[in-house]
Design a protein around this motif. Structure first.
Motif, short mmCIF file in Angstrom:
data_model
loop_
_atom_site.label_atom_id
_atom_site.label_comp_id
_atom_site.label_asym_id
_atom_site.label_seq_id
_atom_site.Cartn_x
_atom_site.Cartn_y
_atom_site.Cartn_z
N ASN A 176 0.82 -1.21 0.00
CA ASN A 176 0.00 0.00 0.00
C ASN A 176 0.86 1.26 0.00
N PHE A 177 1.95 1.23 0.76
CA PHE A 177 2.85 2.38 0.80
C PHE A 177 3.51 2.59 -0.56
N MET A 178 3.81 1.48 -1.24
CA MET A 178 4.40 1.58 -2.58
C MET A 178 3.38 2.17 -3.56
N VAL A 179 2.11 1.81 -3.41
CA VAL A 179 1.06 2.37 -4.26
C VAL A 179 0.97 3.88 -4.06
N THR A 180 1.00 4.31 -2.80
CA THR A 180 0.96 5.74 -2.48
C THR A 180 2.13 6.47 -3.12
N ASN A 181 3.33 5.91 -2.98
CA ASN A 181 4.52 6.55 -3.57
C ASN A 181 4.48 6.52 -5.09
N LEU A 182 3.96 5.44 -5.65
CA LEU A 182 3.87 5.34 -7.12
C LEU A 182 2.94 6.41 -7.67
N ILE A 183 1.81 6.59 -7.03
CA ILE A 183 0.87 7.63 -7.46
C ILE A 183 1.52 9.00 -7.41
N SER A 184 2.23 9.29 -6.31
CA SER A 184 2.85 10.61 -6.15
C SER A 184 3.98 10.82 -7.17
N GLU A 185 4.76 9.77 -7.45
CA GLU A 185 5.84 9.90 -8.44
C GLU A 185 5.28 10.20 -9.82
N ILE A 186 4.23 9.49 -10.21
CA ILE A 186 3.64 9.71 -11.54
C ILE A 186 3.02 11.11 -11.61
N ALA A 187 2.29 11.51 -10.56
CA ALA A 187 1.64 12.82 -10.57
C ALA A 187 2.68 13.94 -10.60
N ASN A 188 3.74 13.83 -9.80
CA ASN A 188 4.78 14.86 -9.81
C ASN A 188 5.46 14.96 -11.17
N SER A 189 5.75 13.82 -11.78
CA SER A 189 6.38 13.82 -13.10
C SER A 189 5.43 14.38 -14.16
N TYR A 190 4.16 14.08 -14.01
CA TYR A 190 3.16 14.59 -14.96
C TYR A 190 3.09 16.11 -14.89
N TYR A 191 3.05 16.67 -13.69
CA TYR A 191 2.98 18.13 -13.55
C TYR A 191 4.29 18.78 -14.01
N GLU A 192 5.39 18.09 -13.81
CA GLU A 192 6.67 18.61 -14.33
C GLU A 192 6.64 18.66 -15.86
N LEU A 193 6.02 17.64 -16.47
CA LEU A 193 5.90 17.60 -17.92
C LEU A 193 5.03 18.75 -18.42
N LEU A 194 3.93 19.03 -17.74
CA LEU A 194 3.08 20.17 -18.13
C LEU A 194 3.83 21.49 -17.99
N ALA A 195 4.63 21.60 -16.93
CA ALA A 195 5.41 22.82 -16.72
C ALA A 195 6.44 23.01 -17.83
N LEU A 196 7.09 21.93 -18.23
CA LEU A 196 8.08 22.02 -19.32
C LEU A 196 7.41 22.39 -20.63
N GLN A 250 15.02 18.25 -24.14
CA GLN A 250 15.69 17.09 -23.54
C GLN A 250 15.06 16.74 -22.20
N ARG A 251 14.74 17.74 -21.41
CA ARG A 251 14.10 17.49 -20.12
C ARG A 251 12.71 16.87 -20.30
N ILE A 252 12.01 17.27 -21.36
CA ILE A 252 10.71 16.68 -21.67
C ILE A 252 10.87 15.19 -21.98
N THR A 253 11.89 14.85 -22.79
CA THR A 253 12.14 13.45 -23.13
C THR A 253 12.45 12.63 -21.88
N VAL A 254 13.31 13.16 -21.01
CA VAL A 254 13.68 12.44 -19.79
C VAL A 254 12.47 12.25 -18.88
N THR A 255 11.65 13.28 -18.74
CA THR A 255 10.46 13.18 -17.88
C THR A 255 9.44 12.20 -18.45
N GLU A 256 9.26 12.22 -19.77
CA GLU A 256 8.35 11.25 -20.39
C GLU A 256 8.81 9.82 -20.14
N ASN A 257 10.11 9.60 -20.28
CA ASN A 257 10.65 8.25 -20.09
C ASN A 257 10.62 7.83 -18.62
N ARG A 258 10.70 8.81 -17.70
CA ARG A 258 10.54 8.47 -16.29
C ARG A 258 9.14 7.94 -16.04
#
Length: 477
Positions: A176-196, A250-258
Motif C-alpha cells: 500500500n505504501f508503494m502504491v501511495t509513492n507510485l501515485i505521487s511519483e507519476i503525478a509529480n512527473s506529470y505536472y513537471e511535464l506540463l510545466a516544461l 531534452q528534459r521533456i524526453t527524460v520526464t516522459e521516459n521516467r
C-alpha cells in the motif's frame, strides 16, 4: 517394582526439565510511544484529504489513466505482490507445524545377518515351519501409516504463526505504501511535464517577439539610428533564447521516459493535457488531526505490524527454554513374504511413543537467540517511533510549503505582469529613440526569467498538493 522405579525416574526427569526451563533470562522490553501532538496548527478539524480516493483527488483524465495503467504494469509493484504471496505461504507453513502430521508409506528390502551373531544364530534354527531354516537373504515387506505431533504446550508454534500473520499484514501495508509513492511519483512527473510544455511554449513565443524586435533594430540601423553593435546584441539574444528550447526538449524526453518506466513500458509519447498550466488551481487541502496518521499512513501500519511480529518472536524464543513434548505413532503390516502381509494379527505392527526434551546444560545458543529477539523488538520500537515522527514532520513541512508557495505565486504573478508591461513600454520607447537598446534587451531577459519562475512556482504548488496527499497516507485506499 520395576514399573514404580520407571515412574519415579520419569517424574524426576520431568521436574528437572521444568526446573531448567524456568530459568529464563530476564530481559527488558521497550514499549512504543504513541503520543502525538493534538493538531498541526490551532485548528483541530478531523476532515482529512488523505481519505479521499485518488480518482476523486486527481481529476485530470490523462493523469488518472497513467496511474491506473501503472497498477498493472509497474515491475516494483508486481515484485511486492509476490512478496505478499511468499508471506501468505509462510502463514500456511507455520499453521502446519502445530497440527499433527500423518503419512502413508511402504517399503521392500532384503537383508543378510551374520550367522555368528545372536540374531543370525536364532534365525538359523527354524523358519515358520518346523525343521525349515530361515533363508540366508531375508526379504522384508511393509506398509503402514505413521503420525507425529509436537504438542504446543507453551504456544511456541502458535506464536510463530501469529508472527507470520503480522509479517504478512506488514507486507500488505508495504504494498500500500508503494502504491501511495507510485501515485505521487507519476503525478509529480506529470505536472513537471506540463510545466516544461509551458516553458517551451513561452520560449517559442519569445523567439517570435525577439525576431520582430531584431527586424526593427535592423531597420533602425539602415536609418542610422543605431549601430551594428545593437544589431549583433539583438541577434545574440535571439540565438540565446533559441538555445534554451533544446534543453527544455531534452528534459521533456527524460520526464516522459521516467513516466514510461513507472508504467513498465518502453519509451513513447505521454498523452497529457494541453490546457494552460499556469491557470490550473491546486486542490484545497485538509490535513485532519495527527492521530489519523496511525491509521492512514501505510508505512506507520507496516512498522506497527513489524513491531507486533517482533514481540511474538520473543515469546517463541522464550519457549525454547521449556521442555517440548512430541508424540509419534505407527500402524501397519510387515512380513518377510508378500504372502504373509495380509495375515492378521501375526503381520500387524504398531508403535506409540512420547518424547519430552528440554535444555539442561549449555544454553548459550537459545540464550543468544532470546537476546537477539529482544534486541530486534527494541529496534522495531525505535523504527516505529521514527516512522511516526517522520510522518508528522512530512505533513507539517508540506502544510507550511503550501502556504508559502501560495504567497510566492501571488507575488510572482504581479512581477510577471509588471515586467510584461515594462517590455511593451521599453519597445515603444526604443522605437521613439527615447530608450537605449540595452534597456530593451535587459527587460526582455527579465520578463522571460520571471515567466519561467512563475511556471516553476506553479509546478511546486501542484507538487505540494501531491506530496501532502502522500504524506497524509492518501492513494492506497
Amino acid at each position: 517394582m520395576n514399573r514404580l522405579k520407571i515412574a519415579n525416574w520419569a517424574g524426576i526427569t520431568f521436574l528437572a526439565l521444568v526446573y531448567t526451563g524456568c530459568s529464563v533470562p530476564a530481559l527488558i522490553q521497550k514499549k512504543e510511544n504513541k503520543v502525538l501532538p493534538v493538531s498541526y496548527s490551532s485548528t483541530q478539524d478531523s476532515t482529512n484529504t488523505g481519505k479521499v480516493n485518488w480518482k476523486n483527488y486527481f481529476t485530470d483524465p490523462y493523469l488518472t489513466a497513467l496511474i491506473d495503467s501503472s497498477f498493472a504494469n509497474n515491475q516494483e509493484l508486481n515484485i511486492t505482490m509476490q512478496e505478499i504471496e511468499i508471506s501468505r505461504q509462510e502463514i500456511r507453513a507455520r499453521k502446519g507445524e502445530y497440527l499433527p502430521f500423518v503419512g502413508l508409506g511402504g517399503g521392500a528390502g532384503v537383508e543378510k545377518r551374520g550367522r555368528y551373531t545372536n540374531i543370525g544364530a536364532s534365525e538359523a534354527t527354524t523358519d515358520i515351519k518346523p525343521g525349515k531354516e530361515t533363508p540366508e537373504f531375508l526379504p522384508d515387506f511393509q506398509i503402514g501409516a505413521y503420525a507425529r505431533w509436537e504438542v504446543d504446550i507453551w504456544h511456541k508454534l502458535r506464536n510463530a504463526r501469529k508472527a507470520a500473520v503480522s509479517r504478512y499484514l506488514s507486507s500488505v501495508d508495504g504494498r500500500n505504501f508503494m502504491v501511495t509513492n507510485l501515485i505521487s511519483e507519476i503525478a509529480n512527473s506529470y505536472y513537471e511535464l506540463l510545466a516544461l510544455d509551458s516553458q517551451l511554449a513561452i520560449i517559442q513565443q519569445n523567439i517570435e517577439i525577439q525576431n520582430n524586435a531584431l527586424k526593427i533594430v535592423r531597420l533602425e540601423k539602415e536609418a542610422t539610428r543605431v549601430t551594428e553593435l545593437a544589431v549583433r546584441r539583438f541577434e545574440a539574444q535571439v540565438l540565446h533564447t533559441q538555445n534554451l528550447q533544446y534543453d527544455i526538449k531534452q528534459r521533456i524526453t527524460v520526464t516522459e521516459n521516467r513516466i514510461n518506466f513507472l508504467l513498465g513500458r518502453y519509451p513513447q509519447p505521454v498523452l497529457r493535457s494541453r490546457e494552460d498550466f499556469v491557470n490550473q488551481m491546486p486542490n484545497v487541502m485538509q490535513a485532519g488531526i495527527p492521530s489519523q496518521l496511525l491509521e492512514n499512513r501505510p508505512d506507520v501500519k507496516q512498522a506497527e505490524n513489524e513491531l507486533a511480529a517482533a514481540k511474538l518472536d520473543i515469546e517463541v524464543a522464550k519457549a525454547n527454554f521449556y521442555p517440548s513434548l512430541s508424540l509419534s505413532a505407527g500402524l501397519g503390516l510387515r512380513a518377510f513374504s508378500p504372502a504373509y502381509i495380509a495375515k492378521l494379527p501375526e503381520s500387524l505392527i504398531a508403535s506409540l511413543a512420547g518424547d519430552l526434551v528440554g535444555p539442561l546444560i549449555n544454553k548459550n545458543a537459545i540464550k543468544a537467540q532470546y537476546a537477539t529477539a529482544n534486541a530486534k523488538q527494541i529496534q522495531a520500537v525505535y523504527n516505529y517511533e521514527k516512522t511516526v515522527l517522520n510522518a508528522y514532520i512530512e505533513v507539517a513541512n508540506e502544510l507550511s510549503n503550501i502556504s508559502n508557495l501560495a504567497n510566492s505565486y501571488d507575488t510572482k504573478s504581479k512581477e510577471v505582469q509588471a515586467l510584461t508591461q515594462s517590455t511593451n513600454i521599453s519597445n515603444a520607447l526604443f522605437r521613439s529613440a527615447r530608450a537605449d537598446y540595452m534597456e530593451v534587451l535587459l527587460t526582455q531577459r527579465d520578463a522571460l526569467e520571471s515567466k519561467f519562475d512563475l511556471i516553476e512556482t506553479k509546478m511546486k504548488q501542484m507538487n505540494a498538493t501531491v506530496n501532502i496527499y502522500r504524506a497524509l497516507g492518501g492513494g492506497w485506499n
